[in-house]
Design a protein around this motif. Structure first.
Motif, short mmCIF file in Angstrom:
data_model
loop_
_atom_site.label_atom_id
_atom_site.label_comp_id
_atom_site.label_asym_id
_atom_site.label_seq_id
_atom_site.Cartn_x
_atom_site.Cartn_y
_atom_site.Cartn_z
N LEU A 181 -7.76 -4.13 13.02
CA LEU A 181 -8.55 -3.41 12.01
C LEU A 181 -8.29 -1.91 12.07
O LEU A 181 -8.26 -1.23 11.04
CB LEU A 181 -10.04 -3.69 12.22
N PHE A 182 -8.07 -1.39 13.27
CA PHE A 182 -7.74 0.02 13.43
C PHE A 182 -6.45 0.34 12.67
O PHE A 182 -6.37 1.35 11.95
CB PHE A 182 -7.59 0.36 14.91
N GLY A 183 -5.45 -0.51 12.83
CA GLY A 183 -4.20 -0.30 12.13
C GLY A 183 -4.35 -0.39 10.63
O GLY A 183 -3.75 0.40 9.88
N LEU A 184 -5.15 -1.33 10.16
CA LEU A 184 -5.39 -1.46 8.71
C LEU A 184 -6.03 -0.20 8.15
O LEU A 184 -5.67 0.26 7.05
CB LEU A 184 -6.29 -2.66 8.43
N ASN A 185 -6.97 0.35 8.90
CA ASN A 185 -7.65 1.56 8.42
C ASN A 185 -6.70 2.75 8.39
O ASN A 185 -6.83 3.64 7.53
CB ASN A 185 -8.87 1.86 9.29
N LEU A 186 -5.73 2.78 9.29
CA LEU A 186 -4.71 3.83 9.24
C LEU A 186 -3.87 3.70 7.97
O LEU A 186 -3.53 4.70 7.33
CB LEU A 186 -3.81 3.75 10.47
N ILE A 187 -3.54 2.46 7.60
CA ILE A 187 -2.78 2.24 6.37
C ILE A 187 -3.59 2.70 5.16
O ILE A 187 -3.07 3.36 4.25
CB ILE A 187 -2.41 0.75 6.21
N ILE A 188 -4.88 2.38 5.14
CA ILE A 188 -5.75 2.78 4.03
C ILE A 188 -5.84 4.31 3.94
O ILE A 188 -5.77 4.87 2.85
CB ILE A 188 -7.15 2.16 4.20
N LYS A 189 -5.97 4.97 5.09
CA LYS A 189 -6.02 6.44 5.08
C LYS A 189 -4.74 7.01 4.49
O LYS A 189 -4.77 7.98 3.73
CB LYS A 189 -6.21 6.96 6.51
N GLY A 190 -3.62 6.42 4.83
CA GLY A 190 -2.34 6.87 4.27
C GLY A 190 -2.28 6.66 2.77
O GLY A 190 -1.78 7.53 2.02
N LEU A 191 -2.79 5.54 2.31
CA LEU A 191 -2.79 5.25 0.87
C LEU A 191 -3.67 6.24 0.12
O LEU A 191 -3.33 6.71 -0.98
CB LEU A 191 -3.28 3.82 0.62
N LYS A 192 -4.80 6.58 0.69
CA LYS A 192 -5.75 7.49 0.04
C LYS A 192 -5.17 8.92 -0.03
O LYS A 192 -5.38 9.63 -1.02
CB LYS A 192 -7.08 7.48 0.78
N LYS A 193 -4.44 9.31 1.02
CA LYS A 193 -3.83 10.64 1.00
C LYS A 193 -2.68 10.72 0.01
O LYS A 193 -2.39 11.77 -0.55
CB LYS A 193 -3.31 10.98 2.41
N GLY A 194 -2.00 9.56 -0.16
CA GLY A 194 -0.87 9.54 -1.08
C GLY A 194 -1.29 9.72 -2.52
O GLY A 194 -0.54 10.14 -3.37
N MET A 226 4.34 -1.65 -2.49
CA MET A 226 4.65 -1.18 -1.14
C MET A 226 3.46 -1.36 -0.20
O MET A 226 3.62 -1.68 0.99
CB MET A 226 5.08 0.29 -1.18
N ALA A 227 2.26 -1.16 -0.72
CA ALA A 227 1.06 -1.33 0.10
C ALA A 227 0.93 -2.77 0.56
O ALA A 227 0.63 -3.04 1.73
CB ALA A 227 -0.18 -0.92 -0.70
N MET A 228 1.17 -3.72 -0.34
CA MET A 228 1.07 -5.13 0.01
C MET A 228 2.18 -5.52 0.99
O MET A 228 1.95 -6.28 1.94
CB MET A 228 1.15 -5.99 -1.25
N LEU A 229 3.38 -5.01 0.77
CA LEU A 229 4.50 -5.33 1.66
C LEU A 229 4.27 -4.75 3.05
O LEU A 229 4.47 -5.45 4.06
CB LEU A 229 5.80 -4.78 1.08
N THR A 230 3.84 -3.50 3.11
CA THR A 230 3.59 -2.85 4.40
C THR A 230 2.52 -3.60 5.19
O THR A 230 2.68 -3.86 6.39
CB THR A 230 3.15 -1.39 4.18
N THR A 231 1.44 -3.96 4.52
CA THR A 231 0.35 -4.66 5.19
C THR A 231 0.78 -6.04 5.64
O THR A 231 0.39 -6.50 6.72
CB THR A 231 -0.87 -4.76 4.25
N SER A 232 1.59 -6.71 4.82
CA SER A 232 2.09 -8.04 5.19
C SER A 232 2.94 -7.95 6.45
O SER A 232 2.77 -8.74 7.40
CB SER A 232 2.91 -8.62 4.04
N GLN A 233 3.84 -6.97 6.49
CA GLN A 233 4.72 -6.83 7.65
C GLN A 233 3.93 -6.42 8.90
O GLN A 233 4.21 -6.91 10.00
CB GLN A 233 5.81 -5.80 7.34
N PHE A 234 2.96 -5.56 8.72
CA PHE A 234 2.10 -5.16 9.84
C PHE A 234 1.35 -6.38 10.40
O PHE A 234 1.27 -6.59 11.61
CB PHE A 234 1.10 -4.09 9.37
N THR A 235 0.80 -7.18 9.51
CA THR A 235 0.03 -8.36 9.92
C THR A 235 0.91 -9.37 10.64
O THR A 235 0.54 -9.91 11.69
CB THR A 235 -0.63 -9.01 8.70
N ILE A 236 2.08 -9.63 10.08
CA ILE A 236 3.01 -10.58 10.71
C ILE A 236 3.37 -10.09 12.11
O ILE A 236 3.40 -10.87 13.08
CB ILE A 236 4.27 -10.75 9.85
#
Length: 207
Positions: A194-207, A132-142
């Motif tokens: 990069l701001f958006g990527l860091n938000l995703i990382i923060k979400g992953l760390k909290k999960g 899910m992390a890879m899919l979410t990041t891929s969709q965000f990047t696209i």
């Protein structure tokens, strides 16, 4: 009639993409560039959808070549570097994000994706979380690249367009906000990414 190989079809289609974006990719134009009849193309790619998928996969194979490190303690840095590599690959061609959007991963894509998921699992995530992390990041990047390329294509950030928009605003606060957002879009697009990527990382760390 000239004999062609599958690789030639893909490479020539990518040249057309570089020259004119997705609108330039037509069976007729591709066949003309290759010096063959349109029907000959279907010996190599069964339809346009298959062609676009092969083009997207080729771009990724050639330009998104980042590997996974051994050290899982650095997963956050790698996660960002991987997304930036993907972004840069999409930006290599006009409409690169639009080309990739909606494409189904083929064998080459999956062979690249598997070790990345395995790396995140070694870093402490479940396999589902890693997927899910890879899919979410891929969709965000696209999505980010698609916005960027569409704006550039339409010229919406040209000064004349901006001034015309500002003239429609009657609220000074809205005008200021508009200017700030336009500045981010025009001059800080990578920082916003990069701001958006860091938000995703923060979400992953909290999960």
């Amino acid at each position: 009639m000239a004999k062609i190989k599958r690789e030639e079809v893909i490479d020539t289609a990518l040249l057309l993409l570089k020259e004119g974006g997705l609108e330039a990719i037509t069976t007729r134009r591709l066949a003309q560039r290759l010096g063959v009849e349109s029907s000959s193309l279907y010996w190599h790619v069964k339809d346009k959808s298959t062609l676009l998928g092969e083009m997207a996969a080729t771009i990724i194979a050639r330009h998104h070549t980042i590997k996974t490190p051994e050290d899982t303690q650095q997963w956050e840095k790698w996660f960002i570097d991987n997304a930036c590599s993907f972004r840069n690959a999409l930006l290599t061609y006009p409409d690169g994000a639009m080309l990739h959007a909606g494409s189904i991963p083929i064998n080459n894509d999956l062979s690249q994706l598997a070790p990345k998921i395995e790396y995140l699992v070694r870093a402490g995530f479940s396999e589902k979380e890693a997927q899910m992390a890879m899919l979410t990041t891929s969709q965000f990047t696209i999505g980010c690249v698609m916005e960027e390329q569409t704006r550039n294509k339409r010229g919406v950030l040209k000064s004349a367009s901006i001034e015309k928009f500002k003239k429609c605003q009657s609220d000074p606060d809205i005008d200021t906000l508009t200017s700030d957002i336009i500045n981010i879009i025009e001059n800080e697009v990578q920082d916003a990414f990069l701001f958006g990527l860091n938000l995703i990382i923060k979400g992953l760390k909290k999960g």
